[in-house]
Design an enzyme around this catalytic site. Structure first.
Site, short mmCIF file in Angstrom:
data_model
loop_
_atom_site.label_atom_id
_atom_site.label_comp_id
_atom_site.label_asym_id
_atom_site.label_seq_id
_atom_site.Cartn_x
_atom_site.Cartn_y
_atom_site.Cartn_z
N TYR A 129 0.82 -1.22 0.00
CA TYR A 129 0.00 0.00 0.00
C TYR A 129 0.85 1.27 0.00
CZ TYR A 129 -4.08 -2.87 1.20
OH TYR A 129 -5.09 -3.79 1.20
N LYS A 132 4.04 -13.99 6.02
CA LYS A 132 4.18 -15.08 5.04
C LYS A 132 5.68 -15.21 4.77
CE LYS A 132 2.22 -17.98 2.12
NZ LYS A 132 1.34 -19.10 2.45
N ASP A 163 -2.12 -17.49 6.02
CA ASP A 163 -3.21 -18.36 5.57
C ASP A 163 -3.70 -19.25 6.71
OD1 ASP A 163 -0.65 -19.29 5.31
OD2 ASP A 163 -0.96 -20.37 3.44
N ASP A 173 -5.33 -5.31 6.56
CA ASP A 173 -6.55 -4.84 5.92
C ASP A 173 -7.54 -6.00 5.78
OD1 ASP A 173 -8.34 -3.29 4.58
OD2 ASP A 173 -7.19 -3.13 2.73
#
Ligand code: NAD
Length: 360
Positions: free
Chosen positions: A123, A190, A223, A247
Site C-alpha cells: 500500500y 508469510k 493463511d 486490511d
C-alpha cells in the site's frame, strides 16, 4: 476540559457524528469539541475535500473523532482518508473486535485486537504500470540482477517492509497489550515465501518481543491464521500485521463479531490519533436518520480511553452494550429483519444510550 477535533464527514457522517458527540457529552467527559469539516460537501464550497484548517486542528488537539468521508472517484486525492493518515503519520491502525450480546453473529465471546501497520507494504503506492518505459526499464534491471524472471508487460507493485516501520508497529502492539492488560501478541506474516520482506518483519517481531517478557509472543503464517480465526478465535488476543494482511484480517474479524455496524477503529501516530468507524459514508442513507451509530460511538469509547478518561469510556461502552442486548431501541440493521417496523432511527438509538448512561 480536553480539546478534541470532531470531523463531521459527509454522507451519513454528520448524523452519526452528532449522535456520538451527544453520547460522549452525556458521560460527563468534559470535551471541548473543535468542529472541523472534510468531504465532498466542503469540496464544493472550498475546492478541497480536506481543508488545511482541519489538519491544523488535529495537529493542535492531537486527537480527533472522525465520521466517514466519501472518496470522490477520479478527482483530487486518491483517498482523503489515506491522505490524512499520511499527513499526520498515523502509522498504527487499531481495530478491536469484540462480541456484544444481542448482535447477530455466528460467534460469541470474541475479544480480539488487530494492530495493522499503516504506511508501507504493497500500500506504499510504489507502482509501475504495464507497458510504460520506466516499467520496461525496471523489468530489464530485475531480469539482469535476479535469478527469477519477470514477464514482459507485467504491472509491478513494490512491497517495502522496513526495520524502522516494523519495529515501531510491533512495539505499539506490545505497549497496547501491556497497557490494556492483554496476555499475548501474535505476529502474522508469510515469511516462508517472502523471505526478505515478511522474513524481516518476523525477525524484527522476534527481537521486539524479547523486550516484553511479561507478554506471550507467537507468530502465524497468514493463511493458517485465517483458518485458525474461523476455527478457534478464542486462542488469540492481540494480532500485529503488515498493511495488506491487516486490511484483510480486520474485515474477517469484523465479520466474526457482526459486521460493519459495530466495528470501531483508530489510526494512531506519535503526535496525533484519529478515531473512526470501519464503515464508510453509505451515501444512499444520507439524511434519513436511519443508520447505526454504534461503530462511531465505540470509536468514541476508544478515544476516551486514549485520553485517559477510563471511567467515562466504561460508562459509555456499558450503555451501548445494554441497549444492544435489549434489542429494542436499535436501528434496522440490528433487528432480526431489516424491515422491522420497531427499528428506531440514529438519534433515537443515541437517546436510548444516553438514558442508560444516566442509570448507574
Ligand atoms: P460503506 O461502509 O459506506 O457502506 C456499505 C454498506 O454497509 C451500506 O450500503 C450499508 O448497507 C452498510 N452500512 C455502512 N455503515 C452502516 C451503518 N452505520 N449502519 C447501517 N448500515 C451501514 O461502504 P461503501 O459503500 O463501499 O463506501 C461509501 C463511501 O465511503 C466510499 O466513497 C468510500 O470510499 C468511503 N469510505 C470511507 C471510509 C472512511 O471515511 N474511513 C471508510 C470506508 C469507505
Amino acid at each position: 476540559m480536553t480539546d478534541v477535533t470532531l470531523v463531521t464527514g459527509d454522507g451519513i457522517g454528520p448524523e452519526i457524528a452528532e449522535a456520538t458527540r451527544r453520547c460522549i457529552d452525556a458521560t460527563g467527559a468534559e470535551i471541548n469539541w473543535d468542529m472541523a469539516e472534510a468531504g465532498v460537501e466542503v469540496m464544493e464550497k472550498t475546492g478541497t475535500p480536506l481543508p488545511e484548517a482541519t489538519v491544523e486542528s488535529i495537529k493542535r488537539t492531537g486527537v480527533a473523532l472522525k465520521a466517514p468521508i466519501t472518496t470522490p472517484v477520479g478527482k483530487g486525492f486518491r483517498s482523503i482518508n489515506v491522505h490524512l493518515r499520511q499527513s499526520l503519520d498515523l502509522y498504527a491502525c487499531l481495530r478491536p473486535c469484540k462480541s456484544y450480546e444481542g448482535v447477530r453473529s455466528r460467534y460469541t465471546d470474541i475479544d480480539l485486537v488487530i494492530v495493522r501497520e499503516n504506511t508501507e507494504d504493497c500500500y506504499a503506492g510504489v507502482e509501475f504500470q504495464s507497458g510504460k518505459d520506466d516499467t520496461d526499464e525496471l523489468i530489464g534491471w530485475i531480469n539482469e540482477h535476479s535469478e527469477k524472471k519477470v514477464r514482459e508487460k507485467s504491472g509491478i507493485t513494490i512491497k517495502p517492509i522496513s526495520v524502522e516501520a516494523s519495529e515501531r508497529i510491533v512495539r505499539f502492539a506490545f505497549d497496547y497489550a501491556r497497557q490494556m492488560g492483554r496476555k499475548k501478541v501474535t505476529s502474522v506474516h508469510k515469511a516462508n515465501i517472502m523471505k526478505f520482506s515478511d522474513g524481516l518483519w518476523l525477525e524484527v517481531s522476534r527481537q521486539v518481543a524479547k523486550k516484553y517478557p511479561d507478554i506471550e509472543f507467537e507468530d502465524r503464517i497468514v493463511d493458517n491464521m485465517c483458518m485458525q480465526l474461523i476455527q478457534k478465535p478464542e486462542l488469540y488476543d492481540v494480532l500485529v500485521l503488515p498493511n495488506l494482511y491487516g486490511d484483510i484480517l480486520s474485515d474477517l474479524c469484523a465479520g466474526l463479531v457482526g459486521g460493519l455496524g459495530v466495528a470501531p477503529g483508530a489510526n494512531i501516530g506519535k503526535k496525533a490519533a484519529v478515531f473512526e468507524a470501519t464503515h464508510g459514508s453509505a451515501p444512499k442513507y444520507k439524511g434519513q436518520n436511519k443508520v447505526n451509530p454504534t461503530a462511531l460511538i465505540l470509536s468514541g469509547v476508544l478515544m476516551l480511553r486514549h485520553i485517559g478518561k477510563k471511567a467515562e469510556a466504561d460508562k459509555l461502552e456499558n450503555a451501548v452494550a445494554a441497549v444492544i442486548a435489549e434489542g429494542k431501541d436499535v436501528t434496522y440493521d440490528m433487528k432480526p429483519h431489516r424491515d422491522d417496523p420497531t427499528a428506531v432511527g440514529t438519534s433515537q438509538m443515541a437517546d436510548a444510550i444516553i438514558e442508560k448512561i444516566g442509570k448507574p
